[in-house]
Design a protein around this motif. Structure first.
Motif, PDB file in Angstrom:
ATOM      1  N   LEU A 102     -47.217   3.032   0.017  1.00 15.35           N
ATOM      2  CA  LEU A 102     -46.186   2.011  -0.186  1.00 15.35           C
ATOM      3  C   LEU A 102     -45.044   2.537  -1.051  1.00 15.35           C
ATOM      4  CD1 LEU A 102     -48.420  -1.161  -0.681  1.00 15.35           C
ATOM      5  CD2 LEU A 102     -47.133  -0.486   1.364  1.00 15.35           C
ATOM      6  N   PHE A 103     -45.365   3.377  -2.021  1.00 10.53           N
ATOM      7  CA  PHE A 103     -44.324   4.017  -2.834  1.00 10.53           C
ATOM      8  C   PHE A 103     -43.361   4.793  -1.936  1.00 10.53           C
ATOM      9  CE2 PHE A 103     -43.191   8.179  -4.709  1.00 10.53           C
ATOM     10  CZ  PHE A 103     -42.311   7.766  -5.698  1.00 10.53           C
ATOM     11  N   GLY A 104     -43.917   5.577  -1.013  1.00  9.79           N
ATOM     12  CA  GLY A 104     -43.073   6.320  -0.095  1.00  9.79           C
ATOM     13  C   GLY A 104     -42.302   5.409   0.842  1.00  9.79           C
ATOM     14  N   HIS A 105     -42.974   4.402   1.366  1.00 18.70           N
ATOM     15  CA  HIS A 105     -42.344   3.484   2.314  1.00 18.70           C
ATOM     16  C   HIS A 105     -41.172   2.747   1.677  1.00 18.70           C
ATOM     17  CE1 HIS A 105     -42.086   0.716   5.697  1.00 18.70           C
ATOM     18  NE2 HIS A 105     -42.107  -0.283   4.840  1.00 18.70           N
ATOM     19  N   LEU A 106     -41.363   2.263   0.467  1.00 20.17           N
ATOM     20  CA  LEU A 106     -40.287   1.530  -0.208  1.00 20.17           C
ATOM     21  C   LEU A 106     -39.156   2.465  -0.625  1.00 20.17           C
ATOM     22  CD1 LEU A 106     -42.400  -0.983  -2.307  1.00 20.17           C
ATOM     23  CD2 LEU A 106     -41.003  -1.488  -0.304  1.00 20.17           C
ATOM     24  N   GLY A 107     -39.453   3.755  -0.677  1.00 22.12           N
ATOM     25  CA  GLY A 107     -38.422   4.740  -0.981  1.00 22.12           C
ATOM     26  C   GLY A 107     -37.721   5.271   0.255  1.00 22.12           C
ATOM     27  N   GLY A 108     -38.061   4.705   1.426  1.00 16.11           N
ATOM     28  CA  GLY A 108     -37.386   5.091   2.652  1.00 16.11           C
ATOM     29  C   GLY A 108     -37.941   6.319   3.345  1.00 16.11           C
ATOM     30  N   ALA A 117     -48.142   3.165 -11.861  1.00 19.30           N
ATOM     31  CA  ALA A 117     -48.128   4.562 -12.305  1.00 19.30           C
ATOM     32  C   ALA A 117     -47.040   5.360 -11.594  1.00 19.30           C
ATOM     33  CB  ALA A 117     -49.490   5.204 -12.067  1.00 19.30           C
ATOM     34  N   LEU A 118     -46.638   4.904 -10.400  1.00 18.69           N
ATOM     35  CA  LEU A 118     -45.595   5.575  -9.633  1.00 18.69           C
ATOM     36  C   LEU A 118     -44.209   5.010  -9.925  1.00 18.69           C
ATOM     37  CD1 LEU A 118     -47.546   5.919  -6.293  1.00 18.69           C
ATOM     38  CD2 LEU A 118     -46.914   7.769  -7.861  1.00 18.69           C
ATOM     39  N   GLY A 119     -44.134   4.118 -10.899  1.00 19.53           N
ATOM     40  CA  GLY A 119     -42.842   3.622 -11.351  1.00 19.53           C
ATOM     41  C   GLY A 119     -42.336   2.387 -10.650  1.00 19.53           C
ATOM     42  N   GLU A 165     -40.950 -14.489  -2.782  1.00 19.43           N
ATOM     43  CA  GLU A 165     -39.516 -14.510  -2.460  1.00 19.43           C
ATOM     44  C   GLU A 165     -38.681 -13.659  -3.405  1.00 19.43           C
ATOM     45  OE1 GLU A 165     -38.642 -18.677  -2.330  1.00 19.43           O
ATOM     46  OE2 GLU A 165     -39.129 -18.841  -0.177  1.00 19.43           O
ATOM     47  N   THR A 166     -39.234 -13.295  -4.553  1.00 20.29           N
ATOM     48  CA  THR A 166     -38.504 -12.437  -5.484  1.00 20.29           C
ATOM     49  C   THR A 166     -39.068 -11.016  -5.501  1.00 20.29           C
ATOM     50  OG1 THR A 166     -39.898 -13.232  -7.305  1.00 20.29           O
ATOM     51  CG2 THR A 166     -37.788 -14.336  -6.970  1.00 20.29           C
ATOM     52  N   SER A 167     -39.879 -10.673  -4.482  1.00 20.75           N
ATOM     53  CA  SER A 167     -40.465  -9.338  -4.381  1.00 20.75           C
ATOM     54  C   SER A 167     -39.947  -8.637  -3.131  1.00 20.75           C
ATOM     55  CB  SER A 167     -41.995  -9.429  -4.319  1.00 20.75           C
ATOM     56  OG  SER A 167     -42.513 -10.066  -5.468  1.00 20.75           O
ATOM     57  N   ARG A 168     -39.902  -7.323  -3.172  1.00 14.60           N
ATOM     58  CA  ARG A 168     -39.498  -6.550  -1.995  1.00 14.60           C
ATOM     59  C   ARG A 168     -40.619  -6.462  -0.975  1.00 14.60           C
ATOM     60  NH1 ARG A 168     -37.959  -0.827  -3.938  1.00 14.60           N
ATOM     61  NH2 ARG A 168     -37.389  -0.595  -1.738  1.00 14.60           N
ATOM     62  N   HIS A 169     -41.851  -6.532  -1.445  1.00 14.43           N
ATOM     63  CA  HIS A 169     -43.001  -6.313  -0.570  1.00 14.43           C
ATOM     64  C   HIS A 169     -44.206  -7.024  -1.185  1.00 14.43           C
ATOM     65  CE1 HIS A 169     -45.261  -3.913   2.456  1.00 14.43           C
ATOM     66  NE2 HIS A 169     -46.241  -4.025   1.583  1.00 14.43           N
ATOM     67  N   VAL A 170     -45.146  -7.454  -0.324  1.00 15.21           N
ATOM     68  CA  VAL A 170     -46.383  -8.087  -0.792  1.00 15.21           C
ATOM     69  C   VAL A 170     -47.566  -7.351  -0.185  1.00 15.21           C
ATOM     70  CG1 VAL A 170     -47.760 -10.197  -0.919  1.00 15.21           C
ATOM     71  CG2 VAL A 170     -45.256 -10.348  -0.961  1.00 15.21           C
ATOM     72  N   ARG A 195     -44.762  11.246   5.957  1.00 13.52           N
ATOM     73  CA  ARG A 195     -44.627  11.673   4.560  1.00 13.52           C
ATOM     74  C   ARG A 195     -45.286  10.646   3.628  1.00 13.52           C
ATOM     75  NH1 ARG A 195     -42.759  15.506   1.458  1.00 13.52           N
ATOM     76  NH2 ARG A 195     -41.786  15.065  -0.547  1.00 13.52           N
ATOM     77  N   CYS A 196     -45.189   9.382   3.977  1.00 13.58           N
ATOM     78  CA  CYS A 196     -45.891   8.351   3.200  1.00 13.58           C
ATOM     79  C   CYS A 196     -47.396   8.636   3.201  1.00 13.58           C
ATOM     80  CB  CYS A 196     -45.620   6.968   3.779  1.00 13.58           C
ATOM     81  SG  CYS A 196     -43.907   6.423   3.673  1.00 13.58           S
TER      82      CYS A 196
END
Length: 302
Positions: free
Chosen positions: A254-260, A55-57, A133-138, A265-266
């Motif tokens: 995690l949405f915030g974390h992966l967005g830096g 839902a967060l894209g 291995e093909t994901s940014r995060h698990v 703020r996360c």
């Protein structure tokens, strides 16, 4: 299998049967009339984290064992309808299921059917490795098959997160998850000293961030050696149900974390998403969208 997911969610697929009861604990009686209806819908912890991420894209892939049964069909339909890629490993014992009794204040009592699992249940190592291995995060649910997948996940070097839910800080079952993850979520509900538990996780494991969610008290974040508190935010509508609030928090964090974004703020994203989830009845599968999350975060920060 699709490649290139932002987040691979491991485990936690299943269905819940939702029963709204007049009070919890429920006094003994021969019978109760449930005017609101009794409904079964897909959406256990892994499903709801995946739903929140999508839902967060974020490109989201969910891997778990599913039965060839009506419950499995509900899980497959949820992922198809929400655009979440699903890899389902056959589960002869059947799809996981639970009954959730929900009180008028939104609290719940969950009854899990443990017959739909076997001691030798495993997620195929090659599948876990290829998808990780093909994901940014698990993000790893604390299920038995996922515990056995932890060594493979560590070998890939992909960052991990997990949610220990209402861990008491002592139960040995949760420790492999707590010590393997880079980001650890835990509810403060059963912790006598949340900060002590958070620091112990960070000291003994590889966690760079530990978050203790505390419902109406917000959340506590341990990062860079310091614990900070992020207050709760007002829900946008009346609170009807606490089911899925922790999963929504984890997805938004995690949405915030992966967005830096920085950890505080996360966590703000997390409390906003968790508050939103408390306004959604358990009988529905819904999550806050990216625009609404960022708009509410801007309001809280301004």
């Amino acid at each position: 299998m699709s490649a290139g997911a932002d987040v691979l969610v491991l485990g936690g697929a299943g269905v819940d049967t939702i029963v709204y009861v007049p009070e919890l604990p429920l006094p003994y009686a021969d019978s109760y009339m449930i005017d609101s209806g009794i409904r079964t819908r897909a959406g256990q912890t892994g499903d709801l984290v995946a739903l929140g991420l999508a839902a967060l894209g974020l490109r989201t892939h969910h891997l778990d064992l599913l039965g060839d049964d009506p419950e499995g069909d509900l899980v497959r339909a949820l992922h198809r309808d929400k655009g979440i890629t699903l890899t389902a490993v056959p589960q002869p014992a059947g799809t996981k299921r639970a009954v959730n009794l929900v009180g008028p204040d939104g609290r719940r009592l969950s009854l899990y059917d443990t017959s739909r699992a076997h001691a030798d249940d495993r997620l195929p190592e090659a599948t876990v490795r290829a998808l990780a291995e093909t994901s940014r995060h698990v993000h790893v649910a604390i299920t038995h098959p996922c515990a056995h997948a932890l060594p493979v996940l560590r070998d890939t070097g992909v960052p991990l997160s997990t949610d220990l839910h209402d861990w008491d800080g002592e139960n040995a079952y949760h420790e492999p998850f707590a010590l393997a993850a880079d980001i650890v979520f835990v509810s403060a509900a059963a912790l006598t000293d949340p900060e002590r538990t958070m620091r112990r996780i960070a000291e003994r494991g590889r966690a760079q961030i530990v978050v203790a969610t505390a419902g109406a008290q917000g959340a506590y974040v341990l990062a860079d050696g310091d614990v900070t508190r992020v207050p709760a935010v007002p829900p946008p509508a009346p609170v009807v149900d606490s089911n899925g609030a922790g999963d929504a928090f984890a997805a938004a964090f995690l949405f915030g974390h992966l967005g830096g974004e920085p950890p505080d703020r996360c966590a703000l994203f997390g409390v906003i998403a968790g508050a939103h989830a408390c306004t959604v009845p358990s009988t529905e599968a819904d999550a806050i969208g990216r625009d609404e999350l960022l708009e509410r975060a801007a309001e809280m920060s301004g």
